[in-house]
Design an enzyme around this catalytic site. Sequence first.
Site, mmCIF file in Angstrom:
data_model
loop_
_atom_site.group_PDB
_atom_site.id
_atom_site.type_symbol
_atom_site.label_atom_id
_atom_site.label_comp_id
_atom_site.label_asym_id
_atom_site.label_seq_id
_atom_site.Cartn_x
_atom_site.Cartn_y
_atom_site.Cartn_z
ATOM 1 C CG ASP A 266 29.503 57.649 59.849
ATOM 2 O OD1 ASP A 266 29.806 58.585 59.474
ATOM 3 O OD2 ASP A 266 29.520 57.905 61.280
ATOM 4 C CG ASP A 457 31.168 62.893 58.843
ATOM 5 O OD1 ASP A 457 30.684 61.276 58.289
ATOM 6 O OD2 ASP A 457 31.759 62.602 59.744
#
Length: 573
Positions: A266, A457
Site C-alpha cells: 500500500d 494510491d
Amino acid sequence: MKRISPLNTLFYLSLFFSYTFKGLKCTRIYKIGTKALPCSECHDVFDCTGCLFEEKESSHVIPLKLNKKNPNDHKKLQKHHESLKLGDVKYYVNRGEGISGSLGTSSGNTLDDMDLINEEINKKRTNAQLDEKNFLDFTTYNKNKAQDISDHLSDIQKHVYEQDAQKGNKNFTNNENNSDNENNSDNENNSDNENNLDNENNLDNENNSDNSSIEKNFIALENKNATVEQTKENIFLVPLKHLRDSQFVGELLVGTPPQTVYPIFDTGSTNVWVVTTACEEESCKKVRRYDPNKSKTFRRSFIEKNLHIVFGSGSISGSVGTDTFMLGKHLVRNQTFGLVESESNNNKNGGDNIFDYISFEGIVGLGFPGMLSAGNIPFFDNLLKQNPNVDPQFSFYISPYDGKSTLIIGGISKSFYEGDIYMLPVLKESYWEVKLDELYIGKERICCDEESYVIFDTGTSYNTMPSSQMKTFLNLIHSTACTEQNYKDILKSYPIIKYVFGELIIELHPEEYMILNDDVCMPAYMQIDVPSERNHAYLLGSLSFMRNFFTVFVRGTESRPSMVGVARAKSKN
C-alpha cells in the site's frame, strides 16, 4: 537620462537567455518528435515539472494477485453516484494512520455500507423536507410576516427557521381550536414572532459572523461512530473509514523458519501489520495467520505500545514486536510491526468484521517515514539500509486482466510499459502526491483555480473527485444503459479525461475510466474529500488508473525530491 553600462546590458541579456534556454529545455520534454530531458540533466525538476526516468532494470519481481470480495460487484459505486444526485451529500476521509491504510478515519463507513448510507440520507432528507413544509405552512398562515421572512432567508441560518416553524405549527393548531379569538391571536402571534425572529436573527448573525464554507466545516467534525452527519445547511457528510474495495496482495515471508502471508502493498500508508494466530475470531480464521511462537527471531517490543484501532462496527487489538522479513530475495531483519491479536464486532445488527470485507493477512506500507506510528524505521527504508545494492525505488504493474500484476523492487521492467516514463516531483513526503495544474473533461476545464494535487494510491480502487467538482463531472460523464455487446459503441461518444502536470498530459479514455455493471456503464470515480492544507486532492487508484499506467515510485536524496513516474502500460500481459 542615466545610461546603462555595457556590463549591465550583458548581465541582463545573459539572465534573459539563461531563463529562456532553461524554459526551452524544460518544455521540450513534452514536444512532439523530441526526446525528453533525463532527470540527471534537469537540475530543478520543479521548474521542469518533471523529467525523463533513466531506466534501471530490476529482476526483483513480486507477483501480485487480485483479492476482492466480489470481482463483478460495482453496485456500491452506482449507489454512491445515486446518493449524489441532489448535490447535498459529501463523502470524506481523513488523513490518519490505520490498519486499513492511511486514507481513512477510525470510525465511519465502508464502501459496502452504501445501502445503509442511502437509507440514512433519505431519512434525513425526509425530515428536512417535513421541517421545510412546516416552515412554509407557518409563513403562509402568518401573511403579514411572509414577505419579511422571505427577505431574511438568504441571511439567516436555516436551523433558526426550523425552530420557528415548529413553534409556528403549535400556534397554528391552537389558533384553529380557538376560532373565536382568531384575529386577536393572529395579531399577537405576529407581534411575538416578529420580536422573537428579530432577536434570534441578531443572535444568529452574531454567532455566525464568519459564515465559513462547508468544506471548512466538515474538516473540523469529530466523528463518534456516526454514519451520516447533518450540517445546519442540510448538507449530509458521510465519513469513510477507508476507500478499499479491491486489493493486490503478494507473498511475504515472516519469521524463522519463514511463514508465508499475503499482505496488501500500500503506497497510502507506512506501517506493517500482520494477522496472528492469537486472533481466534471466526473472521480471523478465514485468513492465513502468522504464529510468533514458531519464530526463533521474533521479539516482543519492550515499549508499552499496543495496537488498538476502533472502527465504526468494532475494533482490532494487538501488540508490537520485531521479526525477520523476506520480500522476494531481500532479507529485512529486526523490522518492527503490529500483530493483530483480536477483533470485535460492536454492531448490534450483525454485519461483517474488517477481515470479512477486506480479507487481508497484513499490510506493508510503502509510504514515507512521516506517517510511521510503529517502530523507528519503515519497512522499505529498512530494506534499503540492509540491502545497499538496491536502488531506492519500486514500481507497480496492474494487469488489465487480473493476470500478471507485479511489484518490482529496485527498478522497473521494460516488459510492462511502452514509451517513456515521465517523472513528477512529490510535493510533500507523506503521501505520494504531486501538483495537478489542470483537469479537463473533454474541452471542459474543471480544475484547478486553487492549488490541487494528485495522490497515487495502490490501496484505493477507484479514482476520486472532490465534492466541488463531482457534480460537474457527473453532468459531463453520466451513467447509461449498455451491454457487453454494445458498450464499445456507446462509449465512443464519451469525452477523454485529461490530467495536466505542467506540459505533461495524461489521458484516460472512456474504455479505461468506465466500468460495466448489470447492464449499466458508469464512471469508476467516487466523490471523496481529503482535507488538506493544499486544498483539493484527486486520488488515482489501482483499478481505474494503474491498470492503464505503469507507475514508478522513487525516493528522493538530499539534492533531489522524491518522484512518481508514469508510462502507458502494456495491455498484452
